[in-house]
Design a protein around this motif. Structure first.
Motif, mmCIF file in Angstrom:
data_model
loop_
_atom_site.group_PDB
_atom_site.id
_atom_site.type_symbol
_atom_site.label_atom_id
_atom_site.label_comp_id
_atom_site.label_asym_id
_atom_site.label_seq_id
_atom_site.Cartn_x
_atom_site.Cartn_y
_atom_site.Cartn_z
ATOM 1 N N ASP A 1 10.311 4.472 -2.787
ATOM 2 C CA ASP A 1 10.751 5.425 -3.358
ATOM 3 C C ASP A 1 11.058 5.464 -4.442
ATOM 4 N N VAL A 2 12.050 4.699 -4.778
ATOM 5 C CA VAL A 2 12.795 4.955 -6.199
ATOM 6 C C VAL A 2 11.615 4.259 -6.960
ATOM 7 N N VAL A 3 11.187 3.987 -6.825
ATOM 8 C CA VAL A 3 10.219 2.630 -7.972
ATOM 9 C C VAL A 3 9.020 3.810 -8.320
ATOM 10 N N ALA A 4 8.130 4.618 -7.438
ATOM 11 C CA ALA A 4 7.203 5.424 -7.017
ATOM 12 C C ALA A 4 8.075 7.378 -8.429
ATOM 13 N N ARG B 1 0.467 -0.967 -0.096
ATOM 14 C CA ARG B 1 -0.076 -0.008 -0.340
ATOM 15 C C ARG B 1 1.136 1.483 0.311
ATOM 16 N N TYR B 2 1.801 1.106 0.866
ATOM 17 C CA TYR B 2 2.748 2.434 0.788
ATOM 18 C C TYR B 2 3.463 2.762 -1.368
ATOM 19 N N LEU B 3 3.748 1.893 -2.082
ATOM 20 C CA LEU B 3 3.818 2.315 -2.927
ATOM 21 C C LEU B 3 2.641 2.675 -3.431
ATOM 22 N N GLY B 4 1.664 1.719 -3.363
ATOM 23 C CA GLY B 4 0.179 2.104 -4.204
ATOM 24 C C GLY B 4 -0.392 3.586 -3.884
ATOM 25 N N GLN B 5 0.015 4.007 -2.655
ATOM 26 C CA GLN B 5 -0.989 5.224 -2.517
ATOM 27 C C GLN B 5 0.293 6.166 -3.385
ATOM 28 N N GLN B 6 1.303 5.952 -3.141
ATOM 29 C CA GLN B 6 2.101 7.597 -3.417
ATOM 30 C C GLN B 6 1.245 7.267 -5.561
ATOM 31 N N LEU B 7 1.840 5.929 -6.123
ATOM 32 C CA LEU B 7 0.760 6.141 -7.177
ATOM 33 C C LEU B 7 0.382 6.603 -6.827
ATOM 34 N N ILE B 8 -1.221 6.730 -6.482
ATOM 35 C CA ILE B 8 -3.053 7.138 -6.001
ATOM 36 C C ILE B 8 -2.532 8.603 -6.290
ATOM 37 N N ASP B 9 -1.714 9.574 -4.802
ATOM 38 C CA ASP B 9 -1.961 10.136 -5.197
ATOM 39 C C ASP B 9 -0.918 11.363 -5.996
ATOM 40 N N ALA B 10 -0.156 10.583 -6.492
ATOM 41 C CA ALA B 10 0.478 11.570 -7.944
ATOM 42 C C ALA B 10 -0.721 10.578 -9.333
ATOM 43 N N ASN B 11 -1.946 10.211 -9.353
ATOM 44 C CA ASN B 11 -2.966 10.399 -10.926
ATOM 45 C C ASN B 11 -2.611 9.688 -11.574
ATOM 46 N N ILE B 12 -1.658 8.337 -11.412
ATOM 47 C CA ILE B 12 -0.714 7.312 -12.374
ATOM 48 C C ILE B 12 -1.942 6.146 -12.212
ATOM 49 N N PRO B 13 -2.285 5.935 -12.749
ATOM 50 C CA PRO B 13 -3.761 5.335 -13.312
ATOM 51 C C PRO B 13 -3.571 3.860 -12.520
ATOM 52 N N HIS C 1 -0.481 -8.784 -3.130
ATOM 53 C CA HIS C 1 1.100 -8.928 -3.378
ATOM 54 C C HIS C 1 1.953 -7.785 -4.857
ATOM 55 N N ALA C 2 1.045 -6.868 -4.845
ATOM 56 C CA ALA C 2 1.876 -6.479 -6.060
ATOM 57 C C ALA C 2 0.609 -4.849 -6.239
ATOM 58 N N VAL C 3 1.250 -4.038 -6.716
ATOM 59 C CA VAL C 3 0.752 -2.673 -7.144
ATOM 60 C C VAL C 3 0.333 -3.032 -8.906
ATOM 61 N N PHE C 4 -0.999 -3.084 -9.635
ATOM 62 C CA PHE C 4 -0.825 -2.848 -11.113
ATOM 63 C C PHE C 4 -0.915 -1.290 -11.612
ATOM 64 N N LEU C 5 -0.195 -1.605 -12.210
ATOM 65 C CA LEU C 5 -0.635 -0.529 -13.389
ATOM 66 C C LEU C 5 -1.309 -0.551 -13.970
ATOM 67 N N ASP C 6 -2.119 0.579 -15.286
ATOM 68 C CA ASP C 6 -3.401 0.707 -15.457
ATOM 69 C C ASP C 6 -2.428 0.258 -16.984
ATOM 70 N N ALA C 7 -2.458 -0.185 -17.986
ATOM 71 C CA ALA C 7 -1.567 0.141 -19.234
ATOM 72 C C ALA C 7 -2.185 0.870 -20.282
ATOM 73 N N ARG C 8 -3.106 0.555 -20.202
ATOM 74 C CA ARG C 8 -3.951 1.179 -20.792
ATOM 75 C C ARG C 8 -4.039 2.606 -20.781
ATOM 76 N N ALA C 9 -4.438 2.953 -19.451
ATOM 77 C CA ALA C 9 -5.128 4.209 -19.107
ATOM 78 C C ALA C 9 -3.478 5.584 -18.918
ATOM 79 N N PHE C 10 -2.729 4.708 -18.212
ATOM 80 C CA PHE C 10 -1.020 4.839 -18.415
ATOM 81 C C PHE C 10 -0.246 5.513 -20.179
ATOM 82 N N LEU C 11 -0.982 4.415 -20.678
ATOM 83 C CA LEU C 11 -0.182 5.123 -22.570
ATOM 84 C C LEU C 11 -2.187 4.800 -23.443
#
Length: 474
Positions: free
Chosen positions: A419-422, A324-336, A344-354
């Motif tokens: 943090d590096v990943v985010a 959640r620590y990683l995922g929340q950083q991405l949510i706060d940055a409006n990453i889909p 077990h993982a954070v999943f990027l929505d590649a369709r919305a990202f690209l």
């Protein structure tokens, strides 16, 4: 303000990480055919490819390796593993295998006949492959919400009872050898199944004399979500919730490389003595003696300890918290990303990202490659490549979810690594229009996401426009 929680462990040993330059990463990516599975681990900075077998074992587990009984039959280590499975999960019969897919192979061969149907709450790659190789047709019976990454549903892994009943009515219960319920659902974004839903599935299947078999790979994470999100479980221990969960099944396949906290191994467990006897014979053919299967005694010792360590409430709270620590950083940055954040993982929505890429341009594969190129972070595609082709038409299967999985190994990285990943993902999102799609230049016949090779679609052969690149690691 909520108090922050530190890791419930301290570090005794460290491993130096590779920190390649941009040009070195570019060369490595090219050698790998833009497939993150084919990148050498020596070229990876932060490895989020999988949480399978990448766990850091505890000091007790490492010590237990020295006590492993490598007897060919009747090993003491086997008895300890059998006892742990019975006590923690509640199944009567256990057969060790080299990993989870060994258990899938045996279960599929024994339970499936040509023309059968195996319903499940979304497919998993190797599970579905074993089912289809033995003559079954997989049918997705997960709730519709699971196919929408933006829907915030507490139990997106739930089985749609109406879909299951419709399949039974259509093909007949005798054509359904078992229902495969994943707890949690990997390809939905690590989403859990509620206890209420597990009960409903089990009751419906018992009424039709259909077995329920769990893919229990991340069952402890599922139990934690039940504790958090389902009424009546907030004051229960994760261990007691897990035991109740497993009681609503007839058996399970387990990859011990996840929630059992070991680097190799798995098992097939069940309560049916007849199925156990038949399974025991196939274990000898494919794995080894029933008292070790595909595992060494030392690995069974480590797994027996890991099974019990995994249900410690402090451990699992931190494990979910780090994801959640990683995922929340991405949510706060409006990453889909897929919401709610999984276990077990954070999943990027590649369709919305690209959004400028078509699904046939393999946006998730391109995004995973771009992330490695940008920062040395390795992730993996879970979309059209993983979905494979339709057996009848030969066309690409086109799942609704086109995802990049950032899988967090257990007890391996600190939040500084997150943090590096985010930071890398946020910077990629800012220049997302400069990332091009991919074409497949080599396609293996099965499970193509492991070995397929790709090339950029751009005219100059660059994945990310060079003038827009930003080197995170020099």
């Amino acid at each position: 303000m909520a108090r922050r929680i530190a890791e419930p462990y301290k570090i005794k040993s460290v491993e130096t990480l590779s920190m390649l330059s941009y040009d070195e990463r570019k060369e490595s990516l090219n050698r790998a055919g833009y497939n993150t599975f084919l990148i050498d681990s020596a070229d990876v900075y932060i490895d989020l490819l999988t949480d399978s077998g990448t766990t850091a074992m505890s000091d007790e587990q490492w010590g237990a390796l020295m006590t492993g009984d490598e007897a060919y039959a009747g090993s003491k280590s086997w008895k300890r593993l059998e006892s742990a499975v019975r006590e923690v999960y509640g199944y009567q019969y256990v057969l060790p295998t080299h990993q989870g897919r060994g258990a899938e192979n045996i279960l599929s061969q024994l339970k499936i006949k040509q023309g059968d149907y195996v319903p499940g709450n979304m497919y998993f790659t190797t599970t579905r492959a074993h089912q289809e190789m033995n003559g079954a047709t997989f049918v997705d019976i997960i709730i519709d919400e699971a196919h929408d990454p933006a829907v915030d549903h507490p139990f997106k892994g739930n089985v749609d009872i109406g879909k299951l009943q419709s399949l039974i009515d259509k093909v007949g219960a005798d054509k359904i050898p078992y229902v495969c319920v994943a707890v949690t659902v990997n390809l939905a974004g690590g989403q859990p199944v509620s206890m209420e839903n597990l009960k409903e599935v089990y009751e419906l299947c018992k009424a039709h004399k259909i077995d329920v078999m769990f893919d229990a790979t991340r069952c402890v994470e599922n139990a934690y979500f039940i504790k958090e999100r389902e009424d009546g479980y907030e004051d229960r221990t994760v261990a007691s919730i897990l035991k109740e969960m497993m009681s609503y099944s007839d058996g399970c396949t387990m990859s011990g490389k996840k929630d059992c906290l070991v680097n190799i191994g798995g098992f097939l467990a069940m309560n049916d003595e007849e199925l156990y006897i038949r399974s025991r014979e196939l274990v000898v053919v494919y794995e080894g003696m029933p008292s070790y299967g595909g595992m060494a005694g030392r690995d069974m010792e480590a797994m027996a300890i890991g099974i019990r360590e995994a249900v410690d409430d402090h451990y699992i709270a931190h494990r979910i918290g780090q994801v959640r620590y990683l995922g929340q950083q991405l949510i706060d940055a409006n990453i889909p990303i897929v919401q709610p954040i999984g276990g077990h993982a954070v999943f990027l929505d590649a369709r919305a990202f690209l959004p400028h890429l078509q699904q046939e341009d393999f946006p998730a594969q391109a995004l995973a490659a771009a992330l490695y190129l940008d920062s040395g972070v390795r992730s993996m595609e879970r979309g059209i490549i993983s979905a494979g082709r339709n057996n009848e038409t030969g066309e690409h299967n086109k799942p609704n979810l086109e995802l990049v999985r950032l899988t967090i190994p257990r007890r391996v990285y600190t939040n500084n690594h997150m943090d590096v990943v985010a930071d890398s993902i946020i910077e990629l999102y800012e220049k997302r229009e400069t990332i091009c799609g991919l074409k497949m230049v080599y396609e293996p016949p099965t499970l193509r996401f492991f070995n397929a090779r790709f090339a950029p679609l751009s005219e100059n052969g660059e994945l990310i426009s060079e003038e827009n690149r930003k080197m995170t690691i020099n």
